[in-house]
Design an enzyme around this catalytic site. Structure first.
Site, PDB file in Angstrom:
ATOM      1  N   GLY A   1       0.783  -1.231   0.000  1.00 17.63           N
ATOM      2  CA  GLY A   1       0.000   0.000   0.000  1.00 17.63           C
ATOM      3  C   GLY A   1       0.811   1.275   0.000  1.00 17.63           C
ATOM      4  O   GLY A   1       1.794   1.411  -0.739  1.00 17.63           O
ATOM      5  N   PHE A   2       0.383   2.231   0.834  1.00 19.34           N
ATOM      6  CA  PHE A   2       1.076   3.519   0.917  1.00 19.34           C
ATOM      7  C   PHE A   2       2.564   3.327   1.189  1.00 19.34           C
ATOM      8  O   PHE A   2       3.413   3.990   0.597  1.00 19.34           O
ATOM      9  CB  PHE A   2       0.499   4.374   2.053  1.00 19.34           C
ATOM     10  CG  PHE A   2      -0.912   4.855   1.866  1.00 19.34           C
ATOM     11  CD1 PHE A   2      -1.564   4.772   0.642  1.00 19.34           C
ATOM     12  CD2 PHE A   2      -1.599   5.404   2.939  1.00 19.34           C
ATOM     13  CE1 PHE A   2      -2.861   5.224   0.483  1.00 19.34           C
ATOM     14  CE2 PHE A   2      -2.898   5.859   2.800  1.00 19.34           C
ATOM     15  CZ  PHE A   2      -3.538   5.771   1.569  1.00 19.34           C
TER      16      PHE A   2
ATOM     17  N   ARG B   1       6.131  -6.141   9.540  1.00 23.13           N
ATOM     18  CA  ARG B   1       6.124  -7.481  10.149  1.00 23.13           C
ATOM     19  C   ARG B   1       6.365  -8.579   9.128  1.00 23.13           C
ATOM     20  O   ARG B   1       6.952  -9.615   9.452  1.00 23.13           O
ATOM     21  CB  ARG B   1       4.778  -7.737  10.843  1.00 23.13           C
ATOM     22  CG  ARG B   1       4.512  -6.867  12.064  1.00 23.13           C
ATOM     23  CD  ARG B   1       3.123  -7.133  12.613  1.00 23.13           C
ATOM     24  NE  ARG B   1       2.102  -6.840  11.610  1.00 23.13           N
ATOM     25  CZ  ARG B   1       0.810  -7.137  11.764  1.00 23.13           C
ATOM     26  NH1 ARG B   1       0.399  -7.742  12.858  1.00 23.13           N
ATOM     27  NH2 ARG B   1      -0.056  -6.827  10.816  1.00 23.13           N
ATOM     28  N   ARG B   2       5.887  -8.366   7.899  1.00 25.36           N
ATOM     29  CA  ARG B   2       5.940  -9.433   6.887  1.00 25.36           C
ATOM     30  C   ARG B   2       7.308  -9.447   6.203  1.00 25.36           C
ATOM     31  O   ARG B   2       7.538  -8.761   5.206  1.00 25.36           O
ATOM     32  CB  ARG B   2       4.800  -9.254   5.875  1.00 25.36           C
ATOM     33  CG  ARG B   2       3.439  -9.475   6.526  1.00 25.36           C
ATOM     34  CD  ARG B   2       2.300  -9.318   5.534  1.00 25.36           C
ATOM     35  NE  ARG B   2       2.096  -7.943   5.127  1.00 25.36           N
ATOM     36  CZ  ARG B   2       1.072  -7.537   4.362  1.00 25.36           C
ATOM     37  NH1 ARG B   2       0.190  -8.425   3.934  1.00 25.36           N
ATOM     38  NH2 ARG B   2       0.933  -6.272   4.032  1.00 25.36           N
TER      39      ARG B   2
ATOM     40  N   ASP C   1       7.647  -4.957  14.468  1.00 25.95           N
ATOM     41  CA  ASP C   1       6.229  -4.914  14.838  1.00 25.95           C
ATOM     42  C   ASP C   1       6.018  -3.681  15.707  1.00 25.95           C
ATOM     43  O   ASP C   1       6.522  -3.613  16.831  1.00 25.95           O
ATOM     44  CB  ASP C   1       5.850  -6.185  15.603  1.00 25.95           C
ATOM     45  CG  ASP C   1       4.393  -6.214  16.039  1.00 25.95           C
ATOM     46  OD1 ASP C   1       3.673  -5.217  15.829  1.00 25.95           O
ATOM     47  OD2 ASP C   1       3.975  -7.242  16.605  1.00 25.95           O
TER      48      ASP C   1
ATOM     49  N   TYR D   1     -11.695   3.654  14.968  1.00 23.14           N
ATOM     50  CA  TYR D   1     -10.739   3.996  13.905  1.00 23.14           C
ATOM     51  C   TYR D   1     -10.630   5.514  13.777  1.00 23.14           C
ATOM     52  O   TYR D   1      -9.531   6.078  13.765  1.00 23.14           O
ATOM     53  CB  TYR D   1     -11.145   3.381  12.569  1.00 23.14           C
ATOM     54  CG  TYR D   1     -10.243   3.848  11.441  1.00 23.14           C
ATOM     55  CD1 TYR D   1      -8.903   3.473  11.411  1.00 23.14           C
ATOM     56  CD2 TYR D   1     -10.719   4.689  10.442  1.00 23.14           C
ATOM     57  CE1 TYR D   1      -8.053   3.928  10.408  1.00 23.14           C
ATOM     58  CE2 TYR D   1      -9.876   5.142   9.426  1.00 23.14           C
ATOM     59  CZ  TYR D   1      -8.552   4.761   9.410  1.00 23.14           C
ATOM     60  OH  TYR D   1      -7.719   5.218   8.430  1.00 23.14           O
TER      61      TYR D   1
ATOM     62  N   GLY E   1      -8.271  10.880   2.306  1.00 24.08           N
ATOM     63  CA  GLY E   1      -9.642  10.403   2.285  1.00 24.08           C
ATOM     64  C   GLY E   1      -9.699   9.049   1.589  1.00 24.08           C
ATOM     65  O   GLY E   1      -8.791   8.226   1.722  1.00 24.08           O
TER      66      GLY E   1
ATOM     67  N   THR F   1      -4.989  -0.465  -2.278  1.00 24.50           N
ATOM     68  CA  THR F   1      -4.232  -0.936  -1.114  1.00 24.50           C
ATOM     69  C   THR F   1      -5.019  -2.068  -0.444  1.00 24.50           C
ATOM     70  O   THR F   1      -6.114  -2.420  -0.884  1.00 24.50           O
ATOM     71  CB  THR F   1      -4.014   0.189  -0.083  1.00 24.50           C
ATOM     72  OG1 THR F   1      -5.260   0.463   0.581  1.00 24.50           O
ATOM     73  CG2 THR F   1      -3.514   1.470  -0.758  1.00 24.50           C
ATOM     74  N   GLU F   2      -4.464  -2.605   0.641  1.00 21.70           N
ATOM     75  CA  GLU F   2      -5.135  -3.675   1.373  1.00 21.70           C
ATOM     76  C   GLU F   2      -6.076  -3.146   2.459  1.00 21.70           C
ATOM     77  O   GLU F   2      -6.660  -3.914   3.200  1.00 21.70           O
ATOM     78  CB  GLU F   2      -4.090  -4.582   2.029  1.00 21.70           C
ATOM     79  CG  GLU F   2      -3.146  -5.266   1.055  1.00 21.70           C
ATOM     80  CD  GLU F   2      -2.071  -6.061   1.765  1.00 21.70           C
ATOM     81  OE1 GLU F   2      -1.847  -5.812   2.976  1.00 21.70           O
ATOM     82  OE2 GLU F   2      -1.461  -6.921   1.121  1.00 21.70           O
TER      83      GLU F   2
END
Length: 248
Positions: A11-12, A32-33, A54, A147, A178, A183-184
């Site tokens: 993503g970003f 993390r991945r 993490d 959120y 916005g 992305t995920e």
């Protein structure tokens, strides 16, 4: 310039890494991945350093920073990009664990990263912290509950950083996008329900990860006496809703 980006595996974060590297800067890919950042580092070459980290674990952050090679330790730009939204159900129905995860990542993780990187910036008299906020931190909507609250926290924390950092040469920006696609974000929010995620973007042209990466790069390359306190972006297909009125 050395840039540390959290949540750099997709993503970003991944797009910001590509943008900074393509413009001649070095990027620490923190996420993390491990496999995903290794693949991105292979794509970007020697200008990218993958670091497994993490943000919800202070020992993980401390170990990652301590383990940086000597010539990578001077972090000029910290981009606190790691974050997530979970669920869109009303506050009285959402699993409490979803709230706890968002707070741990979007708030606690962001402030821990900042606190551990900031002292060296202040000691050098230069540096920039870009916190990825959201329009959800400015405008409430049904299902946004925690959120939106975490992103409001990000904005106020960034402004308070500015209050503390006056005269130090260290800058801080809240970058608040916005509706953003490609992305995920929505796939994570809907916990793998790709059809629900796709519906969010039906018939729209949302902001792209490249739009956000270009904005972050612009902020980072302004003259050092210029601080962007907060910047909000929306696609032209997005606007503001009327107040909700519940009628009998």
């Amino acid at each position: 310039m050395i840039v540390l980006i959290t949540g750099a595996s997709a993503g970003f974060g991944a797009e910001m890494a590509r943008t900074f590297v393509s413009n001649g800067h070095r990027v620490i890919l923190a996420a993390r991945r491990t496999d995903r950042i290794a693949d991105l580092a292979a794509e970007l070459g020697d200008a990218a350093l993958p670091v497994t980290l993490d943000v919800t674990s202070r020992p993980s952050i401390e170990a990652a920073l301590a383990g940086l090679p000597a010539d990578w330790k001077q972090i000029d730009v910290l981009i606190n990009n790691a974050g997530l939204a979970l669920n869109t159900v009303p506050a009285h129905e959402v699993p409490l664990e979803d709230w706890e995860t968002m707070i741990a990542t979007n708030c606690k993780g962001l402030v821990t990263m900042t606190r551990l990187v900031l002292p060296d910036m202040v000691a050098r008299g230069s540096g920039l912290v870009i916190n990825i906020g959201s329009t959800a931190g400015h405008y409430p909507y049904p299902g946004g509950n925690v959120y939106g609250a975490t992103k409001a926290f990000v904005e106020q924390f960034t402004l308070n950083l500015r209050a503390d950092l006056v005269g130090t040469g260290v800058r801080a920006t809240n970058l608040a996008p916005g509706l953003s696609g490609g992305t995920e974000f929505s796939n994570v929010r809907f916990k793998g329900d790709d059809s629900a995620a796709a519906k969010v973007y039906e018939g729209t042209t949302p902001l792209s990860a490249k739009d956000i990466a270009d904005t972050a790069y612009w902020i980072a390359t302004l003259p050092p006496h210029v601080n962007v306190n907060s910047i909000e972006l929306m696609p032209t297909c997005q606007g503001f809703s009327p107040f909700t009125i519940k009628r009998a």
